[in-house]
Design a protein around this motif. Structure first.
Motif, PDB file in Angstrom:
ATOM      1  N   THR A 146       0.807  -1.219   0.000  1.00  0.00           N
ATOM      2  CA  THR A 146       0.000   0.000   0.000  1.00  0.00           C
ATOM      3  C   THR A 146       0.838   1.266   0.000  1.00  0.00           C
ATOM      4  N   VAL A 147       0.145   2.357  -0.189  1.00  0.00           N
ATOM      5  CA  VAL A 147       0.709   3.691  -0.075  1.00  0.00           C
ATOM      6  C   VAL A 147      -0.310   4.518   0.709  1.00  0.00           C
ATOM      7  N   ALA A 148       0.184   5.480   1.458  1.00  0.00           N
ATOM      8  CA  ALA A 148      -0.715   6.334   2.232  1.00  0.00           C
ATOM      9  C   ALA A 148      -0.491   7.781   1.838  1.00  0.00           C
ATOM     10  N   GLU A 149      -1.545   8.580   1.985  1.00  0.00           N
ATOM     11  CA  GLU A 149      -1.430  10.015   1.732  1.00  0.00           C
ATOM     12  C   GLU A 149      -2.338  10.764   2.694  1.00  0.00           C
ATOM     13  N   GLN A 150      -1.914  11.955   3.032  1.00  0.00           N
ATOM     14  CA  GLN A 150      -2.756  12.831   3.832  1.00  0.00           C
ATOM     15  C   GLN A 150      -3.559  13.684   2.866  1.00  0.00           C
ATOM     16  N   THR A 151      -4.874  13.664   3.006  1.00  0.00           N
ATOM     17  CA  THR A 151      -5.732  14.425   2.102  1.00  0.00           C
ATOM     18  C   THR A 151      -6.201  15.741   2.699  1.00  0.00           C
ATOM     19  N   GLN A 152      -6.148  15.866   4.020  1.00  0.00           N
ATOM     20  CA  GLN A 152      -6.472  17.150   4.648  1.00  0.00           C
ATOM     21  C   GLN A 152      -5.870  17.212   6.036  1.00  0.00           C
ATOM     22  N   SER A 153      -5.723  18.434   6.529  1.00  0.00           N
ATOM     23  CA  SER A 153      -5.170  18.688   7.856  1.00  0.00           C
ATOM     24  C   SER A 153      -6.010  19.732   8.560  1.00  0.00           C
ATOM     25  N   ALA A 154      -6.128  19.608   9.858  1.00  0.00           N
ATOM     26  CA  ALA A 154      -6.827  20.622  10.645  1.00  0.00           C
ATOM     27  C   ALA A 154      -6.071  21.949  10.626  1.00  0.00           C
ATOM     28  N   ALA A 155      -4.833  21.948  10.141  1.00  0.00           N
ATOM     29  CA  ALA A 155      -4.072  23.189  10.001  1.00  0.00           C
ATOM     30  C   ALA A 155      -4.506  23.977   8.766  1.00  0.00           C
ATOM     31  N   GLU A 156      -5.320  23.355   7.899  1.00  0.00           N
ATOM     32  CA  GLU A 156      -5.789  24.009   6.680  1.00  0.00           C
ATOM     33  C   GLU A 156      -7.117  24.727   6.934  1.00  0.00           C
ATOM     34  N   PRO A 157      -7.351  25.799   6.200  1.00  0.00           N
ATOM     35  CA  PRO A 157      -8.617  26.525   6.363  1.00  0.00           C
ATOM     36  C   PRO A 157      -9.826  25.637   6.094  1.00  0.00           C
ATOM     37  N   GLY A 158     -10.837  25.761   6.921  1.00  0.00           N
ATOM     38  CA  GLY A 158     -12.075  25.019   6.728  1.00  0.00           C
ATOM     39  C   GLY A 158     -12.023  23.565   7.159  1.00  0.00           C
ATOM     40  N   CYS A 159     -10.919  23.116   7.729  1.00  0.00           N
ATOM     41  CA  CYS A 159     -10.785  21.720   8.159  1.00  0.00           C
ATOM     42  C   CYS A 159     -10.620  21.654   9.674  1.00  0.00           C
ATOM     43  N   ASP A 160     -11.333  20.726  10.280  1.00  0.00           N
ATOM     44  CA  ASP A 160     -11.239  20.538  11.730  1.00  0.00           C
ATOM     45  C   ASP A 160     -10.455  19.295  12.120  1.00  0.00           C
ATOM     46  N   VAL A 161     -10.214  18.418  11.141  1.00  0.00           N
ATOM     47  CA  VAL A 161      -9.507  17.163  11.399  1.00  0.00           C
ATOM     48  C   VAL A 161      -8.553  16.871  10.248  1.00  0.00           C
ATOM     49  N   GLY A 162      -7.615  15.982  10.501  1.00  0.00           N
ATOM     50  CA  GLY A 162      -6.757  15.464   9.441  1.00  0.00           C
ATOM     51  C   GLY A 162      -7.355  14.174   8.916  1.00  0.00           C
ATOM     52  N   ILE A 163      -7.122  13.888   7.641  1.00  0.00           N
ATOM     53  CA  ILE A 163      -7.580  12.641   7.029  1.00  0.00           C
ATOM     54  C   ILE A 163      -6.402  12.011   6.289  1.00  0.00           C
ATOM     55  N   PHE A 164      -6.229  10.716   6.516  1.00  0.00           N
ATOM     56  CA  PHE A 164      -5.204   9.929   5.835  1.00  0.00           C
ATOM     57  C   PHE A 164      -5.888   8.758   5.134  1.00  0.00           C
ATOM     58  N   ILE A 165      -5.484   8.504   3.914  1.00  0.00           N
ATOM     59  CA  ILE A 165      -6.039   7.426   3.109  1.00  0.00           C
ATOM     60  C   ILE A 165      -4.924   6.414   2.818  1.00  0.00           C
ATOM     61  N   VAL A 166      -5.226   5.143   3.000  1.00  0.00           N
ATOM     62  CA  VAL A 166      -4.318   4.063   2.627  1.00  0.00           C
ATOM     63  C   VAL A 166      -4.978   3.325   1.469  1.00  0.00           C
ATOM     64  N   LYS A 167      -4.199   3.094   0.414  1.00  0.00           N
ATOM     65  CA  LYS A 167      -4.740   2.392  -0.757  1.00  0.00           C
ATOM     66  C   LYS A 167      -3.644   1.506  -1.343  1.00  0.00           C
ATOM     67  N   PRO A 168      -4.036   0.503  -2.137  1.00  0.00           N
ATOM     68  CA  PRO A 168      -3.037  -0.387  -2.718  1.00  0.00           C
ATOM     69  C   PRO A 168      -2.134   0.346  -3.700  1.00  0.00           C
ATOM     70  N   LEU A 169      -0.877  -0.052  -3.727  1.00  0.00           N
ATOM     71  CA  LEU A 169       0.012   0.423  -4.784  1.00  0.00           C
ATOM     72  C   LEU A 169      -0.529  -0.107  -6.103  1.00  0.00           C
ATOM     73  N   PRO A 170      -0.527   0.690  -7.146  1.00  0.00           N
ATOM     74  CA  PRO A 170      -1.112   0.248  -8.425  1.00  0.00           C
ATOM     75  C   PRO A 170      -0.535  -1.071  -8.959  1.00  0.00           C
ATOM     76  N   ASP A 171       0.750  -1.319  -8.756  1.00  0.00           N
ATOM     77  CA  ASP A 171       1.329  -2.542  -9.316  1.00  0.00           C
ATOM     78  C   ASP A 171       1.054  -3.787  -8.463  1.00  0.00           C
ATOM     79  N   THR A 172       0.282  -3.641  -7.374  1.00  0.00           N
ATOM     80  CA  THR A 172      -0.065  -4.817  -6.571  1.00  0.00           C
ATOM     81  C   THR A 172      -1.554  -5.107  -6.593  1.00  0.00           C
ATOM     82  N   TRP A 173      -2.315  -4.339  -7.400  1.00  0.00           N
ATOM     83  CA  TRP A 173      -3.775  -4.574  -7.499  1.00  0.00           C
ATOM     84  C   TRP A 173      -4.048  -5.900  -8.178  1.00  0.00           C
ATOM     85  N   GLY A 174      -5.202  -6.467  -7.760  1.00  0.00           N
ATOM     86  CA  GLY A 174      -5.818  -7.573  -8.440  1.00  0.00           C
ATOM     87  C   GLY A 174      -5.082  -8.836  -8.497  1.00  0.00           C
TER      88      GLY A 174
END
Length: 181
Positions: free
Chosen positions: A153-181
């Protein structure tokens, strides 16, 4: 606000002063000390380069931690991920909440409330918790490997509470493209 005693098992060696939690040596430092050092390194290296370094180091550390904790406590699968989120939360980084996790798909969504970085730095307009990102992929991949899966997998942060209009941070974990299926 109600104050609680730490829920972590903390032992201090009377001869060396080394703190240990769950059989791993720990450091206990003030939040401002850690974040000031973190910020200084980011300024010296550049945020992108520093985030890349931290991703790899965090991935490796999360893998190791999850492997050792699973063995120590007899945990497996989602239990390991939830234990990791609980321990991260108990250590003062913030409150990590697993909104969803699917081991078969190699995916997860983690919400971060009460971020130590946001408490210290405030509303900077940037994703300040990039240090955590590799932790989630490292934890997920260790759990997947322990189940005999070759999915990574790979993970990324999609938002932070440090950003305007955001109260929480969000992190997404998803499969690396070359390991799908």
């Amino acid at each position: 606000m109600t104050k609680l005693a730490p829920e972590l098992p903390i032992e201090v060696d009377s001869e060396t002063g080394v703190w240990t939690t769950d059989a791993l040596p720990m450091l206990y430092v003030p939040r401002h000390f850690f974040i000031n050092n973190h910020t200084a390194v980011a300024e010296a290296l550049g945020v992108d380069k520093y985030a890349e370094i931290l991703y790899r180091a965090g991935y490796k550390s999360a893998w190791h931690w999850c492997e050792k904790e699973a063995e120590l406590h007899g945990l497996e699968g989602v239990e390991v991920f939830e234990h990791y989120m609980r321990r991260l939360s108990q250590r003062g980084w913030g409150k990590f909440v697993t909104e969803n996790i699917d081991l078969d798909a190699g995916s997860a969504r983690v919400r971060l409330e009460h971020s130590a970085f946001v408490y210290q730095l405030g509303k900077t307009g940037h994703k300040e918790e990039y240090m955590f990102t590799g932790w989630f992929a490292g934890a997920m991949d260790q759990i997947l490997a322990a189940r005999g899966s070759s999915l990574r997998t790979v993970a990324e942060q999609t938002q932070s509470a440090a950003e305007p209009g955001c109260d929480v941070g969000i992190f997404i974990v998803k499969p690396l493209p070359d390991t799908w299926g």
